[in-house]
Motif scaffolding. Structure first.
Motif, mmCIF file in Angstrom:
data_model
loop_
_atom_site.group_PDB
_atom_site.id
_atom_site.type_symbol
_atom_site.label_atom_id
_atom_site.label_comp_id
_atom_site.label_asym_id
_atom_site.label_seq_id
_atom_site.Cartn_x
_atom_site.Cartn_y
_atom_site.Cartn_z
ATOM 1 N N TRP A 105 0.700 -1.190 0.114
ATOM 2 C CA TRP A 105 -0.090 -0.041 -0.035
ATOM 3 C C TRP A 105 0.945 1.168 0.113
ATOM 4 O O TRP A 105 0.360 2.482 -0.117
ATOM 5 C CB TRP A 105 -0.954 -0.036 1.210
ATOM 6 C CG TRP A 105 -2.015 -1.293 1.490
ATOM 7 C CD1 TRP A 105 -2.072 -2.368 1.613
ATOM 8 C CD2 TRP A 105 -3.198 -0.974 0.541
ATOM 9 N NE1 TRP A 105 -3.163 -3.078 1.635
ATOM 10 C CE2 TRP A 105 -3.700 -2.254 0.824
ATOM 11 C CE3 TRP A 105 -3.817 -0.021 -0.171
ATOM 12 C CZ2 TRP A 105 -5.100 -2.647 0.192
ATOM 13 C CZ3 TRP A 105 -5.008 -0.393 -0.789
ATOM 14 C CH2 TRP A 105 -5.797 -1.542 -0.716
ATOM 15 N N PRO A 145 3.203 3.797 -1.953
ATOM 16 C CA PRO A 145 3.037 4.165 -3.211
ATOM 17 C C PRO A 145 4.531 3.664 -3.985
ATOM 18 O O PRO A 145 4.511 3.259 -5.275
ATOM 19 C CB PRO A 145 2.680 5.511 -3.500
ATOM 20 C CG PRO A 145 1.872 5.845 -2.391
ATOM 21 C CD PRO A 145 2.614 4.935 -1.086
ATOM 22 N N THR A 158 4.384 -0.158 -4.335
ATOM 23 C CA THR A 158 3.068 -0.827 -5.037
ATOM 24 C C THR A 158 3.378 -1.206 -6.299
ATOM 25 O O THR A 158 2.932 -2.311 -6.674
ATOM 26 C CB THR A 158 1.846 0.364 -5.096
ATOM 27 O OG1 THR A 158 1.560 0.868 -3.757
ATOM 28 C CG2 THR A 158 0.594 -0.361 -5.608
ATOM 29 N N GLN A 199 -5.350 -0.879 -4.736
ATOM 30 C CA GLN A 199 -3.957 -0.459 -5.010
ATOM 31 C C GLN A 199 -3.787 -0.052 -6.362
ATOM 32 O O GLN A 199 -2.890 1.200 -6.372
ATOM 33 C CB GLN A 199 -2.949 -1.827 -4.774
ATOM 34 C CG GLN A 199 -3.052 -2.184 -3.409
ATOM 35 C CD GLN A 199 -2.085 -3.600 -3.229
ATOM 36 O OE1 GLN A 199 -1.705 -3.888 -4.138
ATOM 37 N NE2 GLN A 199 -2.231 -4.019 -1.812
ATOM 38 N N LEU A 224 -4.832 3.630 -6.170
ATOM 39 C CA LEU A 224 -4.106 4.315 -5.359
ATOM 40 C C LEU A 224 -3.081 4.898 -5.832
ATOM 41 O O LEU A 224 -2.442 5.922 -5.959
ATOM 42 C CB LEU A 224 -3.519 3.424 -3.961
ATOM 43 C CG LEU A 224 -2.483 4.175 -3.049
ATOM 44 C CD1 LEU A 224 -3.142 5.446 -2.518
ATOM 45 C CD2 LEU A 224 -2.067 3.271 -1.972
ATOM 46 N N VAL A 271 -1.825 8.562 -6.664
ATOM 47 C CA VAL A 271 -0.699 9.052 -6.335
ATOM 48 C C VAL A 271 0.199 9.650 -7.436
ATOM 49 O O VAL A 271 0.865 10.698 -7.392
ATOM 50 C CB VAL A 271 -0.195 8.094 -5.672
ATOM 51 C CG1 VAL A 271 1.593 8.368 -5.246
ATOM 52 C CG2 VAL A 271 -0.576 7.677 -3.920
#
Length: 467
Positions: free
Chosen positions: A391, A393, A396, A416, A419, A423
């Motif tokens: 999780w 960044p 990931t 994910q 996310l 990000v």
């Protein structure tokens, strides 16, 4: 789009026309071929060496000879097992089996003298002894100590330790046999005990059909994890390779005031997009060329080595599986953009290569963290640390690829990915602000903190004015 294409074409052609690009492109396959050839020739061209054992009887010499024979038998077994695994008939594999067992490099010869001082001329090469490979000096000699507690190893080359290691193993096995004999047990007692041990084969649980519990683990079961690790490392290598292009290219254009000329014709987002695409195309060209080299090498091996195609097929199936391929492509694109805009923004704040070098250390640390995470995830993909790090960044893009063969919950995969998108979008927005400040307004690396504060809406303290 036309402006992005023009920036892309300008930068891409500028990179690929340089000799350094083609040297880098050719370096990896050349080094692989040279390394493999060097290792092969080093193993096959290693000279035959003679050794002697000075002892009252031939007990220790026989034990050392027995160790070399045991290794030869093990090599035959391994070669035959590999031939069976690759579905190669034993008659076709006979040549490979002979190669595996014909590489012995140490041979025992009768000691030409009994003391170390008398043996010195043979150890120093002043005199030679006859053996299976003709006349040669003694490479080493084993001398039994007077109390019989040590078998001293004497050689003029202390850096080659393989003969002494073989002798140590032989002495250990001899000691075990003597202990078993003293206890009234057969010399093969330990081997028989090992052969009678309960086997522990690996099976994979499946639920595809009722009444079927699973099947024994094969290379097809392990291939997805191996392929995912290769893809994660491939992404890391691509990110690692963009540092030089993004930093050096940005510094050169800033120092030569090329930004001012470019920004009179294109907008800043178009300039960033074109440069990112150009560097992505450059690194992709290198990676695809190396991949093509690997594919051609695999195809040649499959055509020349019987059974090689059966070994390669599970890896091809794993690499083309949409369940792994789609997350890998998403991770590749978003991971590249995330790291790419970061390096480009930092490079826009540097006027000289010396300033950029001060950034290389933290950048290298930033890049090594995902490599550590890749190693941990490959060893134990179910570790809670991996689940948490997935999780983060910067981890990931790599860990998402590594977790896919282990069937993570779909909601985690989608979350994910989302996310990463958020990000990456935030990183692009911040990088655009920093890039504008550095490339257009000439801001330096020392002003980075203030720019970040202004970008997120925080105002710094106003500077005091001089009276």
């Amino acid at each position: 789009m036309r402006n992005i294409y023009l920036i892309f074409r300008r930068d891409y052609l500028g990179y690929v026309k340089a000799w350094g690009f083609w040297l880098s492109l050719a370096a990896v396959p050349i080094f692989l071929v040279i390394g493999a050839s060097f290792g092969y020739f080093a193993a096959t061209a290693s000279p035959v060496r003679y050794y002697a054992v000075v002892e009252p009887s031939d007990v220790y010499a026989g034990a050392i000879e027995g160790e070399f024979q045991r290794r030869a038998e093990e090599a035959v077994k391994e070669a035959r097992a590999l031939a069976e695994q690759m579905n190669i008939p034993l008659d076709e594999a006979q040549h490979q089996i002979e190669d595996a067992t014909g590489g012995r490099k140490y041979f025992a010869v009768p000691p030409p003298a009994q003391t170390l001082e008398e043996l010195r001329p043979w150890l120093t090469g002043e005199r030679t002894v006859a053996g299976p490979a003709g006349e040669k000096p003694l490479f080493a000699v084993f001398i039994l100590s007077e109390d019989g507690r040590q078998l001293e190893y004497w050689s003029n080359d202390v850096n080659i330790d393989s003969l002494r290691s073989a002798a140590e193993i032989a002495m250990r096995d001899l000691g075990r046999r003597d202990a078993l004999a003293a206890a009234g047990l057969d010399a093969d007692f330990l081997r028989q005990a090992d052969e009678g041990a309960v086997q522990v084969p690996a099976f994979r649980l499946t639920a595809t059909k009722a009444g079927e519990s699973g099947a024994q683990v094969t290379m097809a079961d392990r291939a997805p994890a191996i392929v995912s690790a290769a893809l994660a490392y491939f992404l890391w290598l691509m990110v690692f390779s963009i540092i030089q292009y993004l930093l050096m290219g940005t510094i050169e254009e800033r120092s030569n005031k090329i930004f001012d000329t470019l920004l009179t014709s294109v907008q800043l987002p178009q300039l960033l997009a074109g440069k990112l695409l150009a560097v992505f195309a450059v690194t992709s060209t290198m990676m695809l060329s190396w991949s093509l080299f690997g594919i051609v090498g695999s195809a040649i091996s499959a055509s020349q080595v019987p059974g090689m195609a059966d070994m390669i097929q599970p890896f091809i199936a794993a690499a083309t599986d949409p369940k792994l391929l789609i997350p890998a492509l998403v991770s590749f694109v978003l991971g590249y953009i995330l790291y790419g805009v970061l390096f480009m923004a930092l490079g826009s704040l540097c006027d000289t290569i010396q300033e950029a070098q001060t950034l290389l250390s933290p950048m290298m640390i930033l890049l090594m963290l995902p490599m550590f995470a890749i190693f941990v995830a490959f060893q134990d993909p179910g570790s809670p640390i991996v689940d948490i790090a997935a999780w983060v960044p910067i981890f990931t893009p790599f860990l998402l690829i590594l977790r896919m063969p282990h069937d993570p919950p779909m909601w985690e995969v989608l979350a994910q990915m989302g996310l990463m998108i958020l990000v990456t979008a935030l990183a692009v927005w911040l990088a655009t602000k920093v890039y504008r400040a550095g490339a257009v307004h000439g801001a330096g690396i020392g002003e980075l903190g203030g720019m970040v504060k202004r970008a997120v809406g925080l105002k710094g303290k106003p500077k005091a004015t001089q009276p």
